[in-house]
Motif scaffolding. Structure first.
Motif, short mmCIF file in Angstrom:
data_model
loop_
_atom_site.label_atom_id
_atom_site.label_comp_id
_atom_site.label_asym_id
_atom_site.label_seq_id
_atom_site.Cartn_x
_atom_site.Cartn_y
_atom_site.Cartn_z
N ASN A 12 -12.76 -0.55 -10.00
CA ASN A 12 -11.50 0.06 -9.45
C ASN A 12 -10.06 -0.04 -10.23
O ASN A 12 -9.38 0.85 -10.03
CB ASN A 12 -11.15 -0.68 -7.96
N THR A 16 0.56 1.04 -8.21
CA THR A 16 1.03 0.83 -6.98
C THR A 16 2.56 0.19 -6.87
O THR A 16 2.48 -0.75 -7.80
CB THR A 16 0.19 0.09 -5.75
N THR A 46 4.35 1.55 3.27
CA THR A 46 3.57 0.26 2.78
C THR A 46 3.32 0.33 1.20
O THR A 46 2.86 1.31 0.57
CB THR A 46 2.19 0.44 3.37
N TYR A 51 -4.27 -6.90 1.66
CA TYR A 51 -4.28 -6.40 -0.05
C TYR A 51 -5.07 -7.63 -0.81
O TYR A 51 -4.81 -8.96 -0.52
CB TYR A 51 -3.11 -6.26 -0.57
N SER A 60 -10.07 -2.04 -2.61
CA SER A 60 -9.48 -0.73 -2.32
C SER A 60 -8.07 -1.13 -1.59
O SER A 60 -8.34 -1.80 -0.46
CB SER A 60 -10.28 0.43 -2.04
N PRO A 61 -7.06 -0.50 -1.70
CA PRO A 61 -5.85 -0.73 -0.85
C PRO A 61 -6.16 -0.19 0.54
O PRO A 61 -6.62 0.79 0.71
CB PRO A 61 -4.66 0.14 -1.38
N TYR A 62 -5.55 -0.95 1.68
CA TYR A 62 -6.09 -0.86 2.89
C TYR A 62 -4.94 -0.47 3.86
O TYR A 62 -4.81 0.54 4.89
CB TYR A 62 -7.03 -1.90 3.81
N GLY A 63 -3.97 -1.23 3.84
CA GLY A 63 -2.49 -0.86 4.55
C GLY A 63 -2.63 -1.21 5.95
O GLY A 63 -2.00 -0.61 6.85
N CYS A 115 1.24 -1.35 -0.68
CA CYS A 115 -0.16 -1.77 -1.47
C CYS A 115 -0.81 -0.31 -1.77
O CYS A 115 -1.89 -0.22 -2.59
CB CYS A 115 -0.81 -2.49 -0.46
N ASN A 116 -0.62 0.62 -0.82
CA ASN A 116 -1.06 2.18 -1.40
C ASN A 116 -0.12 3.18 -1.46
O ASN A 116 -0.48 4.46 -1.18
CB ASN A 116 -2.15 2.39 -0.12
N THR A 117 0.95 2.80 -1.84
CA THR A 117 2.01 4.03 -2.47
C THR A 117 2.05 3.69 -3.92
O THR A 117 2.51 2.56 -4.46
CB THR A 117 3.30 3.84 -1.48
N TYR A 118 1.85 4.86 -4.69
CA TYR A 118 2.18 4.66 -6.03
C TYR A 118 3.54 4.94 -6.53
O TYR A 118 4.13 5.71 -5.99
CB TYR A 118 1.23 5.71 -6.70
#
Length: 701
Positions: free
Chosen positions: A414, A17, A58, A34, A39-42, A60-63
């Protein structure tokens, strides 16, 4: 893949991420929902970043993607963060942001120039029915970390959300936490960024006014900690990740000290059993009483009918004085611990093959490993080490392989690149298959295996055993991926939570040897579950070794043999140090049967356990790690100082052993420092060991 963060070019070997990519270079992007155990929640919308030609997302959940250019701070991003924080503050009561300034939510409020202004609180949202956990949902910011952690990690459904939108509320099962199925793990406290769920001890004692640097004694990692004192009472323990990088998120070290220190089973003065009751006495009388019983047993049966069993982690000085009391004063070499009761086969395999049982890598150097290979329940027994591994994997510093037999999700799963879940009976076959491939494809270093002449016979043996490999078919692709990963990447660090499975420990050690390289050494960290007293072995708490792993030339019994002899009535006196002797479910019934046959048992313990309640004729209270001075030895051979944070008048084990010796006309040390100087002068092994210089080992066939 190449990315650019705030103008700095970075290379990563795997997709991670944006938030973790930034953290890998020390950029702390604000976030509340986070937590790398989840798991990332956003949901909090604070970890916003700008991606060139894409816009604000965001993190936290964008790679990350190859060629991506990322900006973590600008005027627009900061404006959005402020607006989102204001939304979270709309019903947050004032004062807490100043009183508990280190909460993540409060740190961000201060950073962006905001403050809570709500004057009143709804008393119906305050719940103090649980003895260890205090709830004030007036402070809840609806990040849902507690709900997710309880369900996804702990496997319980204590927390749940009700209503919708503005009226959403997080509540405990049964409306009151004290009436719920809570198991008091304190995970919900640890993941809460606002203090809506808090440690009752902290609420009762208020925030610490001063801090003491010390060391946690819960496991062999021996993490540096800060002990917070409120009006001279301990109220908070924090892992010091500035001294041990990435070591955080340990519920055992940060909360479960309370289970002993504040336990209603705590013992504050010596007790002598009299029929069905205990008589209170003082230390002098208790120690003389113990010395008198030792003399009687020696007179009637000889010193070899007396044994020592260590069941709690002690300081290095205490281990040293204990074994000296046994060997030099009482003249018995029956010295054992939970370690050689629970892990006798695993210890022998390590010593017979590679010659050591410590970590061959410094824990703060783990991020230099290309691959980290974890076997077993590390989250359960060594959560701080799991935290280190998890963070370096999530930040793209290493590839992570995890194999275990758990039937529930754990944070380290995870963070893994390859995860295999199998029953314990299949684990040894997994490593045999990997070893078969390493030999077949000639991916081993002949210079590293000391008994290379046995390689062919070992290969034929495992070749026959894996022919019938139906149980491996579902994980065949993952096994091939593991083989490629450990063949093509060096160095590798194996981290193994052993379980006294003789065959499994042999095959893991063989994988470590076969995948090794004489130029780029692989590393191994052996761990021993709840009986992880590996430091005791180095300080001579063993029938086989004197301090410094010097072989003992005296006959004696190890821990398991002491239990077996006691079961037959052949041990007349037993000194148990600690309250964790029955930690091993494997030998629990055997130990209980043995205790019934011992004429005299003395226990030195901080609190009552089954041994104290039903078997000990003498109980001498000992302190918790918060009440100790001394040194602890970590699994990676780092010596860490323990500083007494509080003095309740309870004698340290060092003083107890010292005074027993004096009562038996043996040695007497004037101070802890005198012992420490003696350890340093005679124990060259501990002073000179070079943990990265080990070369070679023996295949176990």
């Amino acid at each position: 893949m190449k990315v650019k963060i705030d103008g700095k070019e970075l290379n990563f070997n795997k997709k991670i991420t944006i938030l973790n990519a930034a953290r890998s270079i020390g950029i702390d992007i604000p976030s509340l929902c986070y937590d790398d155990r989840l798991s990332p929640y956003g949901s909090c919308r604070l970890c916003l970043v700008n991606i060139k030609n894409k816009g604000i997302v965001t993190s936290c959940n964008t790679y990350i993607d190859d060629g991506m250019e990322i900006e973590t701070e600008n005027e627009e991003i900061n404006k959005l963060r402020v607006e989102n924080l204001k939304l979270l503050l709309h019903k947050y009561p004032k004062g807490y942001d100043k009183k508990y300034a280190d909460k993540r939510f409060h740190e961000l409020i201060k950073k962006y120039g905001l403050e809570a202004k709500i004057e009143s609180e709804d008393t119906k949202l305050i719940d103090s029915t649980h003895p260890l956990i205090y709830v004030n949902m007036n402070r809840c910011i609806n990040c849902y970390n507690c709900v997710r952690a309880c369900e996804d990690i702990v496997g319980k459904l204590v927390w749940r959300s009700v209503n919708r939108g503005y009226n959403t509320l997080v509540i405990a099962e049964g409306n009151k936490l004290g009436n719920s199925s809570c198991i008091s793990c304190r995970m919900c406290i640890d993941v809460c960024p606002s203090g809506a769920i808090e440690d009752s001890i902290l609420i009762k004692n208020v925030y610490p006014q001063r801090w003491i640097d010390s060391t946690c004694s819960t496991c062999s990692i021996a993490c540096p900690v800060k002990i917070g004192l409120s009006n001279n009472d301990p109220s908070l323990v924090k892992l010091d990740d500035k001294k041990l990088k990435y070591a955080t998120d340990c519920l055992l070290g940060e909360y479960h000290w309370e289970d002993t220190y504040y336990s209603i089973e705590r013992i504050y003065y010596p007790l002598i059993r009299a029929e069905n009751n205990f008589l209170k006495t003082n230390y002098d009388h208790a120690i003389n009483y113990l010395a008198s019983n030792i003399k009687d047993i020696i007179s009637k049966y000889g010193p070899d009918k007396i044994g020592f069993l260590v069941a709690n982690r002690l300081t290095m000085e205490e281990y040293y004085v204990l074994q000296k009391l046994g060997r030099d004063v009482i003249k018995t070499n029956n010295i054992g611990s939970n370690l050689d009761i629970c892990f006798k086969d695993d210890l022998n395999n390590l010593l017979n093959s590679i010659g050591f049982v410590h970590s061959s890598i410094a824990l703060d150097k783990l991020d230099e490993s290309k691959v980290v290979f974890v076997v077993g329940e590390i989250d359960r027994y060594h959560p701080a080490l799991s935290s280190i591994i998890r963070k370096i994997s999530l930040q793209g510093k290493t590839s992570l392989i995890v194999i275990d037999s758990l039937n529930s999700n754990k944070p380290i799963h995870n963070a893994s690149d390859i995860y295999i879940n199998v029953d314990e009976s299949t684990m040894a076959r997994i490593f045999k298959y990997i070893n078969y491939l390493l030999i077949k494809e000639n991916r081993y270093d002949r210079e590293y295996i000391n008994n290379i002449e046995n390689l062919n016979s070992y290969y034929k043996k495992i070749e026959n055993e894996i022919k019938n490999k139906e149980d491996l078919i579902p994980i065949y692709e993952k096994l091939d991926a593991i083989f490629r990963l450990i063949s093509e990447n060096k160095p590798i660090t194996f981290i193994v939570e052993l379980n006294n499975d003789n065959e499994l420990s042999k095959e893991i050690i063989n994988t470590y040897l076969l995948s090794n390289n004489s130029k780029l050494n692989n590393k191994i960290i052996p761990l021993f579950g709840s009986c992880d007293l590996i430091d005791s072995l180095y300080m001579g708490v063993s029938n086989k070794f004197e301090p410094g792993l010097k072989p003992s030339n005296k006959t004696g019994l190890d821990g398991l043999s002491i239990i077996e002899k006691a079961e037959k009535g052949e041990i007349k006196g037993l000194i148990v140090v600690g309250n964790s002797l029955l930690n091993s479910n494997l030998y629990r019934e055997k130990i209980l049967k043995a205790l019934k046959r011992v004429d005299f048992i003395a226990q030195i313990t901080p609190k009552f356990d089954i041994v104290a309640k039903y078997y000990a004729k003498l109980i001498i209270p000992s302190p918790t790690s918060l009440e100790k001075d001394g040194h602890y030895l970590s699994i990676d051979m780092k010596i860490r100082k323990s500083n007494k944070a509080i003095d309740n008048g309870i004698k340290q084990e060092f003083n107890i052993f010292n005074e027993i010796s004096k009562s038996l006309n043996g040695f007497y040390y004037k101070s802890n420092e005198e012992v420490w100087n003696e350890i340093g002068s005679i124990n060259e092994y501990l002073n000179n060991i070079l943990i990265n210089k080990f070369k070679g080992g023996y295949l176990l066939i």
